[in-house]
Design a protein around this motif. Structure first.
Motif, mmCIF file in Angstrom:
data_model
loop_
_atom_site.group_PDB
_atom_site.id
_atom_site.type_symbol
_atom_site.label_atom_id
_atom_site.label_comp_id
_atom_site.label_asym_id
_atom_site.label_seq_id
_atom_site.Cartn_x
_atom_site.Cartn_y
_atom_site.Cartn_z
ATOM 1 N N THR A 66 0.825 -1.211 0.000
ATOM 2 C CA THR A 66 0.000 0.000 0.000
ATOM 3 C C THR A 66 0.859 1.260 0.000
ATOM 4 O O THR A 66 0.519 2.247 -0.655
ATOM 5 C CB THR A 66 -0.954 -0.012 1.208
ATOM 6 N N SER A 67 1.975 1.246 0.724
ATOM 7 C CA SER A 67 2.852 2.423 0.750
ATOM 8 C C SER A 67 3.432 2.708 -0.632
ATOM 9 O O SER A 67 3.694 3.866 -0.983
ATOM 10 C CB SER A 67 3.974 2.223 1.768
ATOM 11 N N ILE A 144 7.868 10.232 5.182
ATOM 12 C CA ILE A 144 6.488 10.502 5.558
ATOM 13 C C ILE A 144 5.954 9.224 6.190
ATOM 14 O O ILE A 144 5.727 8.223 5.508
ATOM 15 C CB ILE A 144 5.643 10.925 4.336
ATOM 16 N N THR A 145 5.819 9.255 7.499
ATOM 17 C CA THR A 145 5.503 8.041 8.238
ATOM 18 C C THR A 145 4.519 8.348 9.364
ATOM 19 O O THR A 145 4.335 9.509 9.743
ATOM 20 C CB THR A 145 6.785 7.387 8.781
ATOM 21 N N ALA A 170 -2.734 8.647 12.103
ATOM 22 C CA ALA A 170 -3.012 7.772 10.962
ATOM 23 C C ALA A 170 -2.276 6.437 11.058
ATOM 24 O O ALA A 170 -2.280 5.664 10.105
ATOM 25 C CB ALA A 170 -2.635 8.480 9.660
ATOM 26 N N ASN A 171 -1.657 6.162 12.189
ATOM 27 C CA ASN A 171 -0.943 4.896 12.368
ATOM 28 C C ASN A 171 -1.963 3.794 12.677
ATOM 29 O O ASN A 171 -2.198 3.443 13.830
ATOM 30 C CB ASN A 171 0.082 5.022 13.494
ATOM 31 N N GLY A 179 -6.342 4.890 6.793
ATOM 32 C CA GLY A 179 -5.982 6.287 6.984
ATOM 33 C C GLY A 179 -4.517 6.568 6.696
ATOM 34 O O GLY A 179 -4.165 7.666 6.257
ATOM 35 N N SER A 180 -3.663 5.599 6.923
ATOM 36 C CA SER A 180 -2.239 5.807 6.639
ATOM 37 C C SER A 180 -2.026 6.031 5.140
ATOM 38 O O SER A 180 -1.247 6.895 4.733
ATOM 39 C CB SER A 180 -1.412 4.632 7.146
ATOM 40 N N TYR A 181 -2.723 5.242 4.312
ATOM 41 C CA TYR A 181 -2.623 5.429 2.860
ATOM 42 C C TYR A 181 -3.129 6.812 2.455
ATOM 43 O O TYR A 181 -2.419 7.573 1.774
ATOM 44 C CB TYR A 181 -3.432 4.350 2.132
ATOM 45 N N SER A 182 -4.342 7.154 2.853
ATOM 46 C CA SER A 182 -4.931 8.401 2.377
ATOM 47 C C SER A 182 -4.193 9.626 2.912
ATOM 48 O O SER A 182 -4.014 10.614 2.189
ATOM 49 C CB SER A 182 -6.423 8.463 2.711
ATOM 50 N N CYS A 183 -3.732 9.567 4.153
ATOM 51 C CA CYS A 183 -3.035 10.727 4.724
ATOM 52 C C CYS A 183 -1.641 10.906 4.130
ATOM 53 O O CYS A 183 -1.199 12.041 3.915
ATOM 54 C CB CYS A 183 -2.956 10.598 6.244
ATOM 55 N N MET A 184 -0.932 9.816 3.887
ATOM 56 C CA MET A 184 0.386 9.943 3.270
ATOM 57 C C MET A 184 0.268 10.440 1.831
ATOM 58 O O MET A 184 1.075 11.249 1.371
ATOM 59 C CB MET A 184 1.144 8.624 3.346
ATOM 60 N N GLU A 185 -0.760 9.974 1.121
ATOM 61 C CA GLU A 185 -0.998 10.469 -0.241
ATOM 62 C C GLU A 185 -1.293 11.957 -0.212
ATOM 63 O O GLU A 185 -0.760 12.735 -1.013
ATOM 64 C CB GLU A 185 -2.165 9.687 -0.862
#
Length: 388
Positions: A66-67, A144-145, A170-171, A179-185
């Motif tokens: 996903t990342s 971005i983590t 978002a962890n 949420g980790s996917y959408s927030c990092m994007e």
């Protein structure tokens, strides 16, 4: 799912994932604030990176799973919305960088390696940084983590060539990245998009409203899954090719492989992969808001619907005079969003499909792989020494 009590969701093994999908609109607004709070540091970092080169700096978006799809989603948008005189945007998976660095990196190219990582503990995330550091002559690292305690964040602390931006809320605690996917994007789009801060804030607020609408319209999404299907495919164009890959992975992960999946570009699907579709298949197409590109999304929608080969053919789109006239999940009454921002509510629709489907097939969304075949943080990876 979104109207069930916590106790009901716990019985289904779905309380964590359901809550994490629902909270994303709030997280997107948080993410904008993280961008605003760190803007001075971001601008200083990018200025130092541009000073490495007389021409363009190579910006490599990297991650695994996903990342990786974060970069696949945001890079196409930035190739026209970013500063393309200063940067060459490209997504390259950490798994490719680590396994075959000479195939994907050029030592002579001044580079920013943008690492996307939920935990920052995946072996490939850490190894990609080390391989790139040893192989590329002039390189900076933008991390971005979502995990302040993760190795990626901890090991880069104090490095003058690194900038780490954290999105801790978002962890995701559930198995699947939501949420980790959408927030990092989103954060990567905010960093490199040349639009004004006011415009970007307006887009984020609009996306958040649309995300809350997804929650309110869950019954519509559930209706797509009411039939007897065993295959799902996602299609899209431009940024939505990466989004389609992420959407199909969510189905695959949360159903533990009990539902077959495929993904492709809207145009590319005809070249063989379309043979995947039968009367037990749901086809979802993310419709691009670009007037030219949208035509190709509508073409494949009309073709598959007209062929009557799928159980359902569904457009995920914003309202417009040239939208798909057939079955659709359509956002109406909102300002038109560019693709990197529209990807946020779009992926919430896909995540909701995956959540409902996981329960439908008798799986537990929070722990979809009880045998440990796959894990929240990948295991069993051997990192072999690389000599530049």
């Amino acid at each position: 799912m979104f109207t069930k009590t916590v106790e009901e969701l716990k019985e289904l093994g779905a309380d964590i994932t359901t809550a994490e999908i629902m909270q994303q609109p709030d997280l997107w607004e948080d993410t904008f604030q993280i961008y605003a709070d760190n803007k001075e540091a971001i601008e200083a970092f990018l200025a130092s990176a541009k000073a490495m080169a007389e021409g363009r700096v190579s910006v490599i978006f990297t991650g695994a799973g996903t990342s990786d799809y974060v970069g696949d989603t945001v890079a196409p948008y930035l190739r026209h919305a970013g500063d393309t005189d200063a940067y060459d945007f490209k997504p390259i998976a950490t798994t490719d960088i680590v396994s075959a660095p000479r195939d994907f990196l050029r030592p002579e190219d001044p580079t920013i390696l943008v690492s996307f990582a939920r935990s920052g503990n995946s072996p490939e995330s850490l190894a990609a940084v080390q391989v790139a550091k040893s192989y590329v002559k002039n390189i900076k690292f933008l991390n971005i983590t979502c995990a302040p305690e993760g190795k990626l964040a901890v090991e880069s602390a104090g490095d003058p060539d690194s900038l780490t931006l954290l999105i801790p809320r978002a962890n995701d605690k559930g198995f699947a990245m939501t949420g980790s996917y959408s927030c990092m994007e989103l954060l990567s789009a905010l960093i490199f998009d040349t639009s004004s801060g006011e415009q970007k804030l307006a887009w984020v607020r609009e996306a958040a409203e649309m995300g809350r609408e997804v929650v309110a319209r869950e019954d519509e999404i559930a209706a797509y899954l009411a039939g007897d299907f065993n295959r799902v495919t996602y299609l899209g164009s431009g940024s939505y090719v990466g989004l389609a890959q992420e959407a199909q992975l969510k189905i695959l992960e949360l159903a533990h492989g009990l539902v077959a999946t495929s993904w492709d570009s809207s145009m590319g699907y005809r070249h063989g992969p379309k043979s995947f579709v039968d009367d037990k298949t749901l086809v979802f197409v993310f419709v691009n808001n670009d007037a030219y590109t949208r035509q190709y999304d509508l073409d494949i929608l009309n073709e598959i619907a007209g062929d009557e080969i799928a159980q359902k053919t569904v457009a995920i789109q914003q309202a417009g005079e040239t939208g798909f006239a057939g079955e659709s999940f359509t956002f109406e009454g909102h300002g038109e969003l560019p693709e990197a921002y529209l990807a946020l509510p779009f992926v919430m629709v896909a995540q909701t499909v995956s959540l409902i489907n996981s329960v439908r097939v008798g799986n537990t969304p929070d722990t979809p792989s009880p045998t440990g075949t796959v894990n929240r943080v990948v295991k069993g990876v051997t990192i072999h020494p690389f000599s530049a």
